[in-house]
Design a protein around this motif. Structure first.
Motif, PDB file in Angstrom:
ATOM      1  N   ALA A 181       4.542   4.574   7.292  1.00  0.00           N
ATOM      2  CA  ALA A 181       3.032   4.459   6.677  1.00  0.00           C
ATOM      3  C   ALA A 181       3.490   3.085   5.886  1.00  0.00           C
ATOM      4  O   ALA A 181       1.811   1.956   5.798  1.00  0.00           O
ATOM      5  N   LYS A 182       4.026   2.517   5.657  1.00  0.00           N
ATOM      6  CA  LYS A 182       4.081   0.993   5.116  1.00  0.00           C
ATOM      7  C   LYS A 182       4.252  -0.216   5.748  1.00  0.00           C
ATOM      8  O   LYS A 182       3.700  -1.091   5.307  1.00  0.00           O
ATOM      9  N   GLN A 183       3.998   0.438   7.274  1.00  0.00           N
ATOM     10  CA  GLN A 183       3.719  -0.678   8.159  1.00  0.00           C
ATOM     11  C   GLN A 183       2.377  -0.364   8.494  1.00  0.00           C
ATOM     12  O   GLN A 183       1.812  -1.348   9.504  1.00  0.00           O
ATOM     13  N   GLY A 184       2.026   0.637   8.067  1.00  0.00           N
ATOM     14  CA  GLY A 184       0.616   0.939   8.110  1.00  0.00           C
ATOM     15  C   GLY A 184       0.346   1.820   9.576  1.00  0.00           C
ATOM     16  O   GLY A 184      -0.853   1.907   9.763  1.00  0.00           O
ATOM     17  N   LYS A 185       1.593   2.561  10.253  1.00  0.00           N
ATOM     18  CA  LYS A 185       1.099   3.635  10.779  1.00  0.00           C
ATOM     19  C   LYS A 185       1.409   4.163  10.980  1.00  0.00           C
ATOM     20  O   LYS A 185       1.710   5.263   9.515  1.00  0.00           O
ATOM     21  N   TYR A 235       0.306   9.389   0.975  1.00  0.00           N
ATOM     22  CA  TYR A 235       1.443   9.141   1.492  1.00  0.00           C
ATOM     23  C   TYR A 235       2.440   8.524   1.239  1.00  0.00           C
ATOM     24  O   TYR A 235       2.305   6.960   1.779  1.00  0.00           O
ATOM     25  N   ASN A 236       3.434   7.736   0.503  1.00  0.00           N
ATOM     26  CA  ASN A 236       3.704   6.432  -0.477  1.00  0.00           C
ATOM     27  C   ASN A 236       2.707   5.290  -0.681  1.00  0.00           C
ATOM     28  O   ASN A 236       3.128   4.352   0.170  1.00  0.00           O
ATOM     29  N   GLY A 237       1.923   5.242  -0.834  1.00  0.00           N
ATOM     30  CA  GLY A 237       1.073   4.535  -1.093  1.00  0.00           C
ATOM     31  C   GLY A 237      -0.408   4.010   0.222  1.00  0.00           C
ATOM     32  O   GLY A 237      -0.956   3.151  -0.155  1.00  0.00           O
ATOM     33  N   THR A 238      -0.161   5.030   1.305  1.00  0.00           N
ATOM     34  CA  THR A 238      -1.047   4.415   1.541  1.00  0.00           C
ATOM     35  C   THR A 238      -1.835   6.071   2.399  1.00  0.00           C
ATOM     36  O   THR A 238      -1.551   7.209   1.340  1.00  0.00           O
ATOM     37  N   ILE A 239      -3.542   5.603   2.750  1.00  0.00           N
ATOM     38  CA  ILE A 239      -3.862   6.794   2.439  1.00  0.00           C
ATOM     39  C   ILE A 239      -4.939   6.844   3.968  1.00  0.00           C
ATOM     40  O   ILE A 239      -4.960   4.851   4.815  1.00  0.00           O
ATOM     41  N   VAL A 275       3.562  16.098   3.739  1.00  0.00           N
ATOM     42  CA  VAL A 275       4.421  15.173   3.340  1.00  0.00           C
ATOM     43  C   VAL A 275       3.555  14.271   2.227  1.00  0.00           C
ATOM     44  O   VAL A 275       3.109  13.822   1.051  1.00  0.00           O
ATOM     45  N   ALA A 276       1.989  15.221   2.390  1.00  0.00           N
ATOM     46  CA  ALA A 276       0.726  14.488   1.055  1.00  0.00           C
ATOM     47  C   ALA A 276       1.007  14.954   0.485  1.00  0.00           C
ATOM     48  O   ALA A 276       1.200  15.966  -0.698  1.00  0.00           O
ATOM     49  N   GLU A 277       0.799  13.943  -0.623  1.00  0.00           N
ATOM     50  CA  GLU A 277       0.924  13.746  -2.461  1.00  0.00           C
ATOM     51  C   GLU A 277      -0.340  14.487  -2.932  1.00  0.00           C
ATOM     52  O   GLU A 277      -0.364  14.651  -3.345  1.00  0.00           O
ATOM     53  N   ALA A 278      -1.328  13.609  -2.454  1.00  0.00           N
ATOM     54  CA  ALA A 278      -2.273  13.970  -2.742  1.00  0.00           C
ATOM     55  C   ALA A 278      -3.926  13.604  -1.748  1.00  0.00           C
ATOM     56  O   ALA A 278      -3.628  13.483  -0.016  1.00  0.00           O
ATOM     57  N   ARG A 279      -4.608  14.860  -1.924  1.00  0.00           N
ATOM     58  CA  ARG A 279      -5.229  15.069  -1.181  1.00  0.00           C
ATOM     59  C   ARG A 279      -7.463  14.536  -1.285  1.00  0.00           C
ATOM     60  O   ARG A 279      -7.076  15.011  -2.430  1.00  0.00           O
ATOM     61  N   TYR A 280      -7.760  13.886  -0.701  1.00  0.00           N
ATOM     62  CA  TYR A 280      -9.329  14.023  -1.031  1.00  0.00           C
ATOM     63  C   TYR A 280     -10.373  14.058   0.166  1.00  0.00           C
ATOM     64  O   TYR A 280      -9.711  13.573   1.108  1.00  0.00           O
ATOM     65  N   THR A 281     -11.298  14.623  -0.068  1.00  0.00           N
ATOM     66  CA  THR A 281     -12.778  15.024   0.383  1.00  0.00           C
ATOM     67  C   THR A 281     -13.732  14.426  -0.053  1.00  0.00           C
ATOM     68  O   THR A 281     -13.860  14.926  -1.353  1.00  0.00           O
ATOM     69  N   VAL A 282     -14.487  14.252   1.172  1.00  0.00           N
ATOM     70  CA  VAL A 282     -15.768  13.505   0.027  1.00  0.00           C
ATOM     71  C   VAL A 282     -17.011  14.196   1.424  1.00  0.00           C
ATOM     72  O   VAL A 282     -16.432  13.282   2.662  1.00  0.00           O
ATOM     73  N   SER A 312      -1.218  17.353  -6.258  1.00  0.00           N
ATOM     74  CA  SER A 312      -0.814  17.519  -7.867  1.00  0.00           C
ATOM     75  C   SER A 312      -0.915  15.957  -7.536  1.00  0.00           C
ATOM     76  O   SER A 312      -0.098  15.100  -8.838  1.00  0.00           O
ATOM     77  N   GLY A 313      -0.659  14.871  -6.604  1.00  0.00           N
ATOM     78  CA  GLY A 313      -0.517  13.213  -7.238  1.00  0.00           C
ATOM     79  C   GLY A 313      -2.158  12.519  -7.132  1.00  0.00           C
ATOM     80  O   GLY A 313      -2.460  13.445  -7.858  1.00  0.00           O
ATOM     81  N   SER A 314      -1.777  11.786  -7.357  1.00  0.00           N
ATOM     82  CA  SER A 314      -3.015  10.872  -7.543  1.00  0.00           C
ATOM     83  C   SER A 314      -3.488   9.590  -7.288  1.00  0.00           C
ATOM     84  O   SER A 314      -2.626   9.142  -6.079  1.00  0.00           O
ATOM     85  N   PHE A 315      -4.802   9.670  -6.965  1.00  0.00           N
ATOM     86  CA  PHE A 315      -5.492   8.135  -7.048  1.00  0.00           C
ATOM     87  C   PHE A 315      -5.813   6.998  -7.557  1.00  0.00           C
ATOM     88  O   PHE A 315      -6.526   8.003  -8.673  1.00  0.00           O
ATOM     89  N   THR A 316      -5.865   5.429  -7.232  1.00  0.00           N
ATOM     90  CA  THR A 316      -6.603   4.557  -8.231  1.00  0.00           C
ATOM     91  C   THR A 316      -8.024   4.788  -8.381  1.00  0.00           C
ATOM     92  O   THR A 316      -8.721   5.320  -6.875  1.00  0.00           O
TER      93      THR A 316
END
Lengths: 236, 220, 255
Positions: C15-19, C189-193, C204-211, C227-231
């Motif tokens: 994820a850190k490498q956008g992969k 997860y790990n700052g990547t969406i 491994v998802a920390e937070a999920r968002y559906t629109v 239970s994770g958060s989004f900015t």
């Protein structure tokens, strides 16, 4: 309504003819074994998980595996929507299905384990319990579960005073008797047998003969479906 | 003998001509297959090699396990079989004091072990004292269907050599369908895709050349 | 080092490498297939696959009383079943919170987009209306149930016929359905969406968002889960991605 006219049934079949059946082994990715089956208007999917440790522990049998078959009809599978969840009919069918399958599975090879068999009716058109067992059997073989035979099921009945094979929707509703049968095709041992309606002893014998015959035809289709999935195995 | 697909209840031989091996049962003097698989004859024994299903442990197999429970003198290991296996303190490479088991291997720890013992009641014991046995501290574990393990290894290890050569990754294939790989992240990514491709296309001819082409970046 | 951290660390490093583990881009969907009219007994049905996730939605209709506060409107009820055949982790029994949240989010998207003209389902104001039941069965679980279920429900609605014949009220006619919403689900997860999470990513998802987005790109429903958060920026970015992806998915839906 005349259910039989000039030797032909409502859908044009002869008294000893099966509805069209299509069987596919292993369509699902997560399950250990699976089967998708179409039988007349029926659409059934079966999935097997196991053998795995039997939990909760109180259901464990120290000498053999426990077979846990669950038959369920989807809400949208019938004319009037069915409320989700098991009803008494599904629970009875689940029990007799487990018992039929248990007979041929070599359960002593897996003490303290369990095998989950899930049968889901997606579209119903009479004979769902037989279709369910037939699909479950293929899913069990697909899952590599050790068995002495691949069970198969088929029903016969009586409509318009004639004993017929494989009742369809209207025949099941308006008919005079229904005899679902499941066998182990190699030995012709009977694993499931039910009857409701009114039959003379001779009529029952005829129904049994038709159903046995139907079962053998379907057993060939089950074998073909399994061979088809694995046929192209080759080592290069 | 030609490789033949058999299904449960299919007769595969007679007791006069053959001996009953794995995956078979006997009725009278006839031998039948008890599961879906490939029939093979080895030293006079008729065996049915499973083509699907959960891992069926065999004594001597080297497998990748995950600790699922810790007791004072032993651990329970999930080896992807219908039963967890027991790992005793005297079967690990360390000297473990009573009650100190969790210090060495805690729940979730990944280990390479040998299947040391299986009895009729299906009690399984594993040992960490053999060759290749160790604790997994780096790399990743890929899950595949146990029946596909021979395909990933290949005849005489041909497939696994191909995978190593083209990805530069270190690969260890557990008999229980867990594959341990180590290497650069990009290479591991490619290797994971290749392994899943082998799984999906295990039954097709010319698989080795297809995988080679895939690894080289050529299109199917 | 344990089994869950091994998988998680690997996904985090990628994820850190956008992969992503299956090689997709962060805003790439797996292949989507939609097949309508698969269940004869249902008033409408559709089977949807996104990658190896497969779900089946069936529409059943019945006559019923309207809700007291909406005497002129038909009723809509959505349910999802995480049936045990779809995953070794699904248990049999009444729906638990996961299935309930899933159904309610799918329902919200459809209801708030006005996909079904509920007023047209009124037969006698205050007395008799059509009730539409959407039942979604998960058949094979490999991540992203929210989008698969939303697409299946919408496709099933597009396939549905009002069963006038069964109720001896005349001829069957298509259910009045238009412009279903397109739902896009993201996990962090790990700052990547990433969009359209696979099973591993869901795990491994920390937070999920559906629109849910309508055909004009307007927003009709949203749900943040886990239970994770989004900015705020992450939400805005996700909305932009959803608005970008929706037209392509809509084309597949409308076939």
């Amino acid at each position: 309504m005349e259910l039989i006219k000039d030797g032909k049934r409502l859908d044009g079949r002869k008294p000893d003819e099966l509805r069209p059946i299509k069987i596919e082994a292993g369509p699902l990715h997560r399950a250990d074994g699976s089967c998708y089956l179409e039988w007349g208007g029926n659409k059934i999917i079966a999935a097997v998980y196991g053998p795995k440790e039997a939990i909760p522990r109180h259901i464990q049998n120290p000498t053999r595996a426990v077979i846990n078959a669950k038959y369920n009809m989807a809400s949208f599978s019938v004319g009037d929507r069915k409320r989700p969840g098991p009803d008494r009919r599904s629970r009875e069918i689940s029990k007799i299905t487990s018992e039929a399958l248990e007979n041929v599975i070599l359960t002593e090879m897996f003490p303290r384990a369990m095998i989950d068999v899930n049968i889901e009716v997606l579209d119903a058109d009479a004979g769902t319990r037989c279709a369910g067992i037939t699909a479950a059997a293929v899913a069990l073989a697909d899952a590599g579960i050790p068995m002495e035979d691949i069970p198969v099921a088929c029903a016969a009945g009586k409509v318009g005073d004639t004993v017929v094979l494989d009742l369809m929707g209207e025949e099941d509703q308006e008919g005079q008797a229904d005899v679902p049968l499941a066998i182990a095709p190699r030995t012709e041992n009977i694993l499931l047998l039910q009857m409701d309606g009114h039959l003379t002893v001779e009529e029952f014998d005829r129904a049994l003969e038709l159903a046995m015959n139907g079962c053998q035809q379907i057993a060939t289709m089950q074998r073909e479906a399994l061979m088809k999935k694995y046929q192209s195995f080759e080592e290069d | 003998m030609e490789r033949k697909i058999v299904i449960p209840g299919m007769q595969v031989g007679t007791t006069e001509q053959h001996k009953q091996g794995r995956g078979t049962f006997r009725e009278g003097d006839k031998i039948f297959a008890n599961r879906l698989g490939i029939l093979e004859e080895r030293s006079g024994y008729l065996n049915v090699i499973s083509l699907s299903g959960v891992y069926d442990p065999v004594q001597g197999d080297t497998v990748i396990g995950v600790i699922e429970d810790v007791s004072k003198m032993s651990w329970l290991v999930d080896i992807n079989a219908p039963y967890p296996a027991l790992l005793r303190v005297d079967e690990v490479p360390w000297r473990v004091e009573y009650g100190e088991t969790a210090k060495y291997l805690n729940i979730g720890a990944v280990v390479v072990v040998n299947v040391a013992f299986i009895n009729e009641a299906r009690n399984i014991e594993v040992s960490m004292k053999g060759n290749h046995c160790k604790k997994v501290e780096e790399g990743i574990i890929v899950d595949i269907q146990p029946s596909k393990v021979p395909r990933v290894i290949g005849k005489n290890g041909s497939m696994v050599s191909l995978l190593r050569e083209h990805t530069g990754c270190w690969i260890f294939v557990g008999q229980n369908g867990r594959v341990w790989i180590k290497g650069d992240d990009d290479k591991m990514s490619l290797l994971v895709e290749a392994i899943h491709k082998i799984e999906r296309e295990a039954h097709t001819p010319g698989l080795t050349s297809k995988i080679e082409a895939f690894l080289k970046g050529e299109r199917d | 080092m344990n089994i869950s951290s091994i998988k998680k660390d690997y996904l985090y490093r990628l994820a850190k490498q956008g992969k992503r583990p299956d090689g997709r881009a962060t805003s790439e969907y797996r292949p989507i297939t939609i097949e309508r009219g698969v269940v004869n007994m249902a008033e409408g049905s559709a089977m949807v696959s996104i990658g190896n996730t497969t779900v089946l939605a069936g529409i059943k209709m019945d006559l019923g009383e309207p809700y007291p506060d909406t005497p002129n409107k038909g009723a809509l009820s959505t349910a999802a079943e995480l049936i045990p055949l779809a995953s070794p982790d699904f248990e049999s029994g009444p729906p638990r919170e996961n299935a309930i949240e899933l159904a309610r989010v799918v329902d919200r998207g459809i209801r708030e987009s006005g996909t079904i003209n509920l007023e047209e389902l009124c037969i006698e104001p205050g007395e008799k209306v059509w009730v539409v039941f959407i039942d979604i069965h998960i058949l094979d679980y490999d991540g992203n149930l929210f989008d698969a279920c939303s697409l299946a429900a919408s496709a099933a609605l597009l396939d549905a016929q009002i069963p006038n014949e069964r109720f001896e009220m005349g001829e069957n006619r298509p259910l009045p359905v238009q412009d279903p919403p397109i739902s896009c689900t993201f996990v962090k997860y790990n700052g990547t969406i990433v969009v359209d999470p696979s099973l591993e990513e869901d795990e491994v998802a920390e937070a999920r968002y559906t629109v849910a987005v309508d055909k004009n790109g307007d927003i009709r429903a949203m749900q943040k889960g886990l239970s994770g958060s989004f900015t705020v920026d992450e939400i805005r970015q996700s909305i932009a991605t959803a608005r970008q992806m929706a037209p392509t998915i809509r084309k597949i839906l409308e076939g």
